[in-house]
Design an enzyme around this catalytic site. Sequence first.
Site: not given
Ligand SMILES: *Cc1c(COP(=O)(O)O)cnc(C)c1O
Length: 419
Positions: A197, A223, A51, A232, A53, A226
Amino acid sequence: MSMLSLIDPEVAALLDKEAARQNSTLEMIASENFVPPVILEAQGSILTNKYAEGYPGNRYHGGCEFIDGIEALAIERAKSLFGADHANVQPHSGVNANLGVYQAVLQPHDTILSMDLRHGGHLSHGAKASITGRFFNIVHYGVHPETERIDYDQVEALALGHRPKLIVAGGSAYPRVIDFARFREIADKVGALFMVDMAHIAGLVAAKVHPSPVPYADFVTSTTTKTLRGARGGFILCRKEFAQKIDKAIFPGTQGGPILQNVMAKAVTFRIAGTEEFARMQAQVVKNASTLAETLSASGYRIVSGGTDNHLMLVDMRPRGMTGVFAEETLAKIGIMVNKNLIPFDTAPATVTSGIRIGAAAVTTRGLAAEDMKHVGSLMDKALTSASDERLLESLRNEVRQVCLRHPLYLHFGEGALI
Ligand SMILES: *Cc1c(COP(=O)(O)O)cnc(C)c1O
């Protein structure tokens, strides 16, 4: 025998089946990828026991001296890879990273201007089904009906009309380069903060095959999955002036203890993403996506916006008299995995759709090159054109298996190769 198969044969059997499935199908869901084996090792590590935090040097638990070193490395590497002032590597996911930014700078009912989910945005940019749509006043921009590219004039008009506190760019199904400079100009015109994002394109940005949002945005969320090809998880980059607010917004604002094995995997991911080899692979991803788009277009499918600049494309199935759900199901029968997807101005319901979204990242990791993409495109077209011919589908399924056998998962990382 693995520990798992001894202690829990039920889940072990399912894991084996999933491994076989991943090995014997072509993964073309645009958000997926295959992490390097070293990431699996990091994620399966003893860091899950700890842990921690708080942040390096300032924890609410004892015994964090080594954890601090690991998180500090992840932070430094994220900053240097993307050229950012500050990085927070604790968000558990992409959605959590976005929630962190909203928590840091917005009050409930503040206005966010973001891309419509139906035009390629993301649920966490204020969709009604998401908590982000319940807590904030959401105004959406979309793409232009003719170019199917972001309509920057519309973005500006909406910004002037609604005076958003935050403008959000980036999405999950947008195949074109985003003009971050133009967004910045619009944000400045109305005194809005600007967030990008970059979840889908982070690997391309790291490899410099897509322009970076970092010089233009106040916040960049992402993220590590991808195109970035990590475990993840999520992270946030921001300008120095927002560093404290962002850190507070993640912990204690929206999360508890960080998932430390993921934080470690992020450190490794950022290191790998800075290599020449990674950059070459990302350039190949873009080349593979455009080759597939050209192949499908030559067979009479319409590529939304006329093509792709990144790792993904949206294919309009209507010129061939097909729906998205039909395409997804038919391609799955031959072992090619894609997802049905609404296309801009789609009149079909979300459960049917007129399009599919295809990504080239995972098959490129697997070692497929441009010639292979032409082959894959022709297999797709044959299956879709003769979907009721079970014998043909079976032989196409075998051809897909052959492609998979020639590119076994992970083995192409090579003997002794680390990534
Ligand atoms: C995949 C994605 C997310 C979400 O990611 P998670 O890890 O699944 O929560 C947020 N924004 C965009 C643009 C994404 O493509």
